[in-house]
Structures are given as structure tokens and as C-alpha cells.
Design an enzyme around this catalytic site. Structure first.
Site, PDB file in Angstrom:
ATOM      1  CB  SER A  39      -0.813  -0.168   1.298  1.00 17.74           C
ATOM      2  OG  SER A  39      -2.000   0.927   1.147  1.00 17.74           O
ATOM      3  CG  ASN A  40      -0.433   4.646  -1.395  1.00 17.57           C
ATOM      4  OD1 ASN A  40      -1.052   5.454  -0.546  1.00 17.57           O
ATOM      5  ND2 ASN A  40      -1.012   3.969  -2.437  1.00 17.57           N
TER       6      ASN A  40
END
Ligand code: C5P
Length: 224
Positions: free
Chosen positions: A29-30
């Protein structure tokens, strides 16, 4: 109450990160918090729009009057958007969509092995949601975001044209205290033939200023 500059308009938004599963317990993810997208959803509802917010996993509460659709992966976000976008007048892609996802999702937890100190992950490209919206016949007025660290203007204008957007809001995420996860942000907004600087302020004020521009440009683009 603010002037109802978006009254009668249906607005679809994406916000937050996506989560790309590796196995039942892990993902890629980020750091997107979803704050800018949620601020836009809140401000658009205040301006009278009928707002649908497609959100990746975030810890924010749904703004008043906003319909929220929760998704995890880019593929789910893409499906949720394409299912609904034809019923909307304006689309704003604010989500930080993962560009790639693991080629396979392991059905079981991937195990650490004694004989292997290295592991190679194969990734495949995710659908580009806003480019898919931009490619539609009778597309809604389409607004993108660009988070860049260098050559901000050049990349923003390239995205405006390549993804067939009507407007793009660029932020320089290399500057401290703005962009990802921050409460404040500054944007440069570009459209065909012009631009506007929206100086550093809290994301809700910035959202209101951006939506003023969107309402204005939307009406010019739809004028007979
Ligand atoms: O190319 P880049 O990811 O920097 O473009 C950013 C813009 O494209 C944002 O508006 C983002 O929401 C959108 N985007 C998308 N789907 C992707 C990647 C980006 O909608 N797979």
C-alpha cells in the site's frame, strides 16, 4: 450556508490508498490518508452536489450527506467507479491508486524458509481508473491529481493530456508539511490554456477553492 454552486450536479470521487494483497495477512500500500478526498467530498456536499465517495481503507469519518462506498484494491475501486460513473456529471480522482499489484495472491500465508535469504515478488500493472473514465464517450468533467517530487508542471501537463482530463491539481510532495498525510496542502491547478495557484492552506479551504474552479470550468465546458 455557502452559495450552492454545485446544486443539481452529481459528483463521484475516489480517495485514499488502495491495498494490494499478497496473502491472507499481507498487502502492499502507500501513505495516503484520504484527507484531501474527504475534504473535497465534504466541501462538494456543502456546495449542493450529490456526492458519492469511493474510498480505499482510511480512518476518516464520512462527511454529512455523502454516500460512501468502501473498497480495498485498485481492481475493486475500478469496478466501483465504472459501475457508477455514467450517472455522474463530475469525476474527481483523488485516490493514490497502487500502480502495480502482486501477480498472484497466495491462498496461504507465505512462509519464511531457512534456505532462502531473498524473495522475488512479481507485480502486474493495475487498471488506470481515471484514464478509463477519461476514455469514455460522454465522459463526466474529469479532474485528476498529480503528486510529484520533481518537474511538477511537466508531469502534470503530460497527465492532463495523456489521461484526457479536463483539469489536474498538482502538488509538490517533496515540500515539508504538505501533501501526503499532512493537514495542509498547496496546489497548482492546470486546464487547457490556463492555470491557477492555490496557496498553502488547510485541505478543507483548498477543497472549496478547487471546487469553485471546477464549478466554473464545468459550466464553461457545458455551455451551448
Ligand atoms: O499517473 P499518476 O498515478 O501519477 O496519476 C495520478 C492521477 O491518476 C490521480 O488522479 C489518481 O487518482 C489517478 N490514478 C487512477 N488509477 C491509477 C493510477 C492513478 O485513477 N491506477
Amino acid at each position: 450556508a455557502p452559495a450552492q454552486t454545485l446544486a443539481g450536479l452529481r459528483l463521484l470521487l475516489t480517495a485514499g490508498p488502495t491495498r494490494e494483497a499478497l496473502d491472507p495477512v499481507r498487502y502492499i500500500s502507500n501513505h495516503s490518508s484520504g484527507k484531501m478526498g474527504f475534504a473535497l467530498a465534504r466541501a462538494a456536499a456543502e456546495l449542493g452536489a450529490e456526492v458519492t465517495l469511493v474510498s480505499g481503507p482510511v480512518t476518516l469519518t464520512t462527511p454529512p450527506g455523502v454516500t460512501r462506498v468502501d473498497v480495498e484494491s485498485a481492481e475493486q475501486m475500478h469496478a466501483a467507479v465504472m459501475e457508477r460513473v455514467r450517472q455522474h456529471d463530475i469525476f474527481i480522482g483523488c485516490a493514490a491508486v497502487a500502480d502495480y499489484r502482486p501477480a498472484q495472491i497466495s491462498a496461504q500465508k507465505i512462509k519464511k524458509t531457512a534456505d532462502n535469504d531473498e524473495m522475488v515478488l512479481q507485480l502486474v500493472k493495475n487498471p488506470d481508473i481515471i484514464a478509463a473514465v477519461g476514455a469514455l464517450a460522454n465522459k463526466p468533467f474529469t479532474v485528476g491529481f498529480a503528486a510529484e517530487t520533481v518537474d511538477v508542471e511537466q508531469y502534470a501537463l503530460d497527465k492532463l493530456h495523456r489521461k484526457r482530463l479536463d483539469m489536474i491539481a498538482a502538488n509538490d510532495v517533496s515540500r515539508a508539511g504538505q501533501g501526503f498525510n499532512a493537514d495542509d496542502n498547496a496546489l497548482t491547478v492546470y486546464w487547457q490554456g490556463d492555470r491557477r495557484e492555490l496557496p498553502l492552506s488547510d485541505k478543507l479551504s483548498l477543497a472549496r477553492h478547487l471546487l469553485d474552479l471546477v464549478a466554473d470550468r464545468y459550466r464553461s465546458s457545458r455551455a451551448p
